[in-house]
Design an enzyme around this catalytic site. Structure first.
Site, PDB file in Angstrom:
ATOM      1  N   TYR A 136     -68.177 -10.886 100.887  1.00 24.09           N
ATOM      2  CA  TYR A 136     -68.084 -11.999 100.132  1.00 24.09           C
ATOM      3  C   TYR A 136     -68.284 -11.104  98.530  1.00 24.09           C
ATOM      4  O   TYR A 136     -69.407 -11.092  98.196  1.00 24.09           O
ATOM      5  CB  TYR A 136     -68.830 -13.104 100.164  1.00 24.09           C
ATOM      6  CG  TYR A 136     -68.810 -13.983  99.111  1.00 24.09           C
ATOM      7  CD1 TYR A 136     -67.616 -14.290  98.003  1.00 24.09           C
ATOM      8  CD2 TYR A 136     -69.823 -15.075  99.046  1.00 24.09           C
ATOM      9  CE1 TYR A 136     -67.468 -15.146  97.081  1.00 24.09           C
ATOM     10  CE2 TYR A 136     -69.618 -16.010  98.016  1.00 24.09           C
ATOM     11  CZ  TYR A 136     -68.503 -16.235  97.114  1.00 24.09           C
ATOM     12  OH  TYR A 136     -68.456 -17.259  96.345  1.00 24.09           O
ATOM     13  N   LYS A 164     -63.147 -11.544 101.075  1.00 27.64           N
ATOM     14  CA  LYS A 164     -63.037 -12.632 100.206  1.00 27.64           C
ATOM     15  C   LYS A 164     -63.241 -12.077  98.926  1.00 27.64           C
ATOM     16  O   LYS A 164     -64.139 -11.739  98.386  1.00 27.64           O
ATOM     17  CB  LYS A 164     -64.043 -13.680 100.562  1.00 27.64           C
ATOM     18  CG  LYS A 164     -63.968 -15.100  99.574  1.00 27.64           C
ATOM     19  CD  LYS A 164     -64.757 -16.298 100.163  1.00 27.64           C
ATOM     20  CE  LYS A 164     -65.271 -16.914  99.127  1.00 27.64           C
ATOM     21  NZ  LYS A 164     -64.487 -17.200  97.864  1.00 27.64           N
TER      22      LYS A 164
HETATM   23  C1  NAY Z   1     -67.251 -19.996  97.440  1.00 27.20           C
HETATM   24  O1  NAY Z   1     -67.475 -21.296  97.626  1.00 27.20           O
HETATM   25  O2  NAY Z   1     -68.114 -19.162  97.594  1.00 27.20           O
HETATM   26  C2  NAY Z   1     -65.717 -19.899  96.514  1.00 27.20           C
HETATM   27  O3  NAY Z   1     -64.934 -20.632  96.934  1.00 27.20           O
HETATM   28  C3  NAY Z   1     -65.745 -18.900  95.827  1.00 27.20           C
HETATM   29  C4  NAY Z   1     -64.193 -19.211  94.806  1.00 27.20           C
HETATM   30  C5  NAY Z   1     -64.621 -20.195  93.919  1.00 27.20           C
HETATM   31  N1  NAY Z   1     -65.425 -19.603  92.807  1.00 27.20           N
HETATM   32  C6  NAY Z   1     -66.568 -20.194  92.379  1.00 27.20           C
HETATM   33  C7  NAY Z   1     -67.377 -19.210  91.644  1.00 27.20           C
HETATM   34  O4  NAY Z   1     -66.907 -21.309  92.670  1.00 27.20           O
HETATM   35  O5  NAY Z   1     -62.583 -21.479  93.648  1.00 27.20           O
HETATM   36  C8  NAY Z   1     -63.191 -20.622  93.025  1.00 27.20           C
HETATM   37  C9  NAY Z   1     -63.608 -21.215  91.711  1.00 27.20           C
HETATM   38  O6  NAY Z   1     -64.571 -22.164  91.934  1.00 27.20           O
HETATM   39  C10 NAY Z   1     -62.354 -21.762  91.002  1.00 27.20           C
HETATM   40  O7  NAY Z   1     -61.248 -20.715  90.910  1.00 27.20           O
HETATM   41  C11 NAY Z   1     -62.436 -22.435  89.617  1.00 27.20           C
HETATM   42  O8  NAY Z   1     -62.900 -21.316  88.698  1.00 27.20           O
END
Ligand code: NAY
Length: 292
Positions: A136, A164
């Site tokens: 990750y 990821k």
């Molecule tokens: C997680 O839950 O670990 C993720 O999905 C990481 C991806 C998300 N990043 C964060 C920091 O939440 O979906 C993205 C992000 O929320 C989205 O792109 C909005 O910026």
């Protein structure tokens, strides 16, 4: 040829107003992802799950709830990373004993560990479990950036099957794709999905797919059928939506919009904010704009 690109929602965790885990709400979000969103999988215990604010027991409970509720209907990835390596190993073992085939771990953070220490962390997590690992990588939140050479060294452990990639360095993503055609690369910045698609990602994992999976799926389908113009048009709408969510406070607002949809998603856990009247109004506006 690669298989169809996969769409995973990063599962949220529902909390009660006293910050205890809300099992029913968490189950409802899982059901919505399976029955309505028709996602290919769920990423359990990531940033979106507010997992670094949970106790070990709560993290285990979420893996168990997700494993039971999905009952094999979708792929599951359990994020087990922790700056406490013993906790990460305990969580990995717990998830794999439950039946998870794939785990993921954020690199150890906060202390600015050396690369050798990071590599040892992954090797140790994987030592006692029979599972595949998706690294990750989320430098903006973890503070840990990995280079192509460092990914190469981590991949020496054959249980590490992918990344990821929640990072906006598209050169590194392209270099990874070119060097490792067989590794799974899941992109994690929902608002930049369109830019990652041509780089040959295997799928996307994100928070906003909890609400926006159908649009993201349509974008991927348009892209794969060569209708790039349509794919961009869809991403433009998604971006209005995603940036509205972020402006209103991302995680609590996704939960508020879920409530509008009849899914009892509960609250985010402190230090995350509880909804203010303004946030509630903002979420209603988002619901009316994108879901009616
Ligand atoms: C997680 O839950 O670990 C993720 O999905 C990481 C991806 C998300 N990043 C964060 C920091 O939440 O979906 C993205 C992000 O929320 C989205 O792109 C909005 O910026």
């Amino acid at each position: 040829a690669r298989l169809m690109k996969k769409l995973y929602a990063a599962l949220m965790t529902a909390f009660n107003d006293d910050d205890t885990l809300n099992e029913q709400g968490t189950r409802e979000m899982i059901r919505y992802n399976i029955d309505h969103n028709r996602v290919d999988g769920l990423y359990i215990g990531g940033s979106t799950g507010e997992s670094f604010m949970l106790s070990t027991e709560e993290r285990e409970r979420v893996y168990k709830i997700a494993f039971e509720e999905t009952a094999g209907a979708v792929d599951l990835i359990a994020q087990v990373g922790s700056v406490n390596l013993i906790e990460a190993k305990t969580l990995a073992k717990y998830a794999v004993d439950l039946g998870y085939k794939t785990i993921s771990a954020v690199p150890p953070f906060y202390y600015k560990f050396s690369f050798d220490q990071i590599k040892d962390y992954y090797d140790q997590i994987l030592e006692d479990v029979d599972a595949e690992m998706i690294i990750y990588s989320i430098p903006a939140l973890s503070g840990v950036s990995l280079s192509l050479d460092q990914f190469t060294k981590l991949f020496e452990n054959k249980k590490i099957v992918g990344v990821k990639y929640t990072n906006n360095d598209f050169l590194l993503l392209q270099r990874l794709r070119a060097a490792y055609p067989e590794k799974k690369l899941y992109f994690g910045t929902d608002e930049m999905l369109i830019s990652a698609l041509p780089l040959g990602i295997d799928g996307a994992i994100g928070s906003t797919f909890n609400l926006n999976a159908k649009r993201a799926r349509a974008e991927i389908t348009a892209f794969e059928s060569g209708d790039i113009k349509k794919a961009f048009e869809i991403q433009n709408v998604s971006n209005d939506f995603i940036l509205d969510l972020i402006d209103n406070d991302l995680y609590p607002t996704i939960k508020l919009v879920f409530e509008e949809l009849g899914v009892h998603a509960g609250y985010s856990k402190a230090p995350m904010s509880k909804p203010t009247p303004e946030m509630r109004e903002g979420a209603k506006r988002i619901y009316n704009k994108y879901f009616k």
